[in-house]
Design an enzyme around this catalytic site. Sequence first.
Site, short mmCIF file in Angstrom:
data_model
loop_
_atom_site.label_atom_id
_atom_site.label_comp_id
_atom_site.label_asym_id
_atom_site.label_seq_id
_atom_site.Cartn_x
_atom_site.Cartn_y
_atom_site.Cartn_z
N GLY A 1 -5.31 -5.05 6.63
CA GLY A 1 -6.48 -4.20 6.79
C GLY A 1 -7.49 -4.72 7.79
O GLY A 1 -8.08 -3.94 8.55
N THR B 1 0.86 -1.19 0.00
CA THR B 1 0.00 0.00 0.00
C THR B 1 0.90 1.24 0.00
O THR B 1 2.01 1.19 0.51
CB THR B 1 -0.86 -0.04 1.28
OG1 THR B 1 -1.76 -1.14 1.20
CG2 THR B 1 -1.63 1.24 1.51
N ASP C 1 -8.72 -1.47 5.11
CA ASP C 1 -8.67 -0.25 5.92
C ASP C 1 -8.42 1.01 5.09
O ASP C 1 -8.85 2.11 5.46
CB ASP C 1 -7.54 -0.36 6.94
CG ASP C 1 -6.17 -0.51 6.25
OD1 ASP C 1 -5.97 -1.53 5.56
OD2 ASP C 1 -5.32 0.40 6.37
N ARG D 1 -13.99 -7.14 -1.60
CA ARG D 1 -13.37 -6.91 -0.29
C ARG D 1 -12.79 -5.49 -0.24
O ARG D 1 -12.10 -5.04 -1.15
CB ARG D 1 -12.26 -7.93 -0.06
CG ARG D 1 -11.49 -7.77 1.27
CD ARG D 1 -10.21 -6.98 1.10
NE ARG D 1 -9.38 -6.97 2.32
CZ ARG D 1 -8.34 -6.17 2.49
NH1 ARG D 1 -7.99 -5.31 1.55
NH2 ARG D 1 -7.63 -6.21 3.61
N VAL D 2 -13.06 -4.78 0.85
CA VAL D 2 -12.47 -3.47 1.07
C VAL D 2 -11.74 -3.52 2.40
O VAL D 2 -12.28 -3.98 3.41
CB VAL D 2 -13.56 -2.36 1.10
CG1 VAL D 2 -12.93 -1.01 1.41
CG2 VAL D 2 -14.29 -2.31 -0.24
#
Length: 301
Positions: free
Chosen positions: A225, A171, A202, A199-200
């Site tokens: 996350g 990230t 943090d 999927r999501v």
Amino acid sequence: MPNSCKPSLIVHGGAWAIPDEAVAAVHAGCRRALEAGREILERGGAAMDAVEAAIIVLEDDPTFDAGTGSHLNRDGRVQLDAIVMDGSTLEAGAVAAVERVRNPIRLARKVMESCEHMMLVGAGAEQFAAEQGLPLCQPEELIHEREKKAWGKCMGGNHLSEFHFSHQHGTVGAVARDAQGRIVAGTSTGGTCCKRPGRVGDSPLIGCGCYADAEAGGVSCTGWGEAIMKVVLAKSAADFLRSGQMASQAAQAAVELLARRTKGTGGLILLDRDGIPGFAFSTPHMAYGYVAPDGSIVTAV
Ligand code: GLY
């Protein structure tokens, strides 16, 4: 707010088990991102522009898990998440699960500045991008050969194996403070390898992967996350700053909170309200860099 402050900038390219062969590319990517943001801040530009420019460099660099070259999901597709937050106004814009946007940080900013909502996902986010004049790409253009091979190995039975752990990567994020004292933070990611479609993590969630409040500072997080969300890591780090902890202490306290309460690993970068940088991580490495007080660039893994 002070009339003129010394600008500050810090970036990260993820907390992960950076293998030796990736170290040079990681340093170079962070340096290019810092150069892009520093150039804007040095000519009196806005922290918002500096954060966007720095993150675009990292999204376009396939070394990192953001934009082009991100991990593939179970369906073999790239799905991207991003957020930007303005510490002066507490306004934020976020997008999630977009597949046709080369630079989701640019779209997140558009959401913040031109949308009545704070977060858009999937097809709706892409529709808004088109309405705003942002070019849409073909999903395949975001896929890198390295990730195709990794996906093949993961789906072929090595998922969650040692291979998978060492492959998981970065990230990206940036935090800037400009000469007007405005603090902005941003985060962008392709999420986890072989994640479920939809999927999501943090990263695009306010307070989890990113937070900025001019009264405390700005924070961008990286790591697992599902753990980071549990302790609202970015807001927790900002609260440590607000309670008077120094930048480096606040970053360390937040990572310790993550470890203690979730056993999760990760890292974060931050600037306190005076622009002092801090960072901490519990992974083997984190790619990061900042502009030192003399204007020189420092990068590390
Ligand atoms: N921290 C990135 C993610 O879990 O999606």
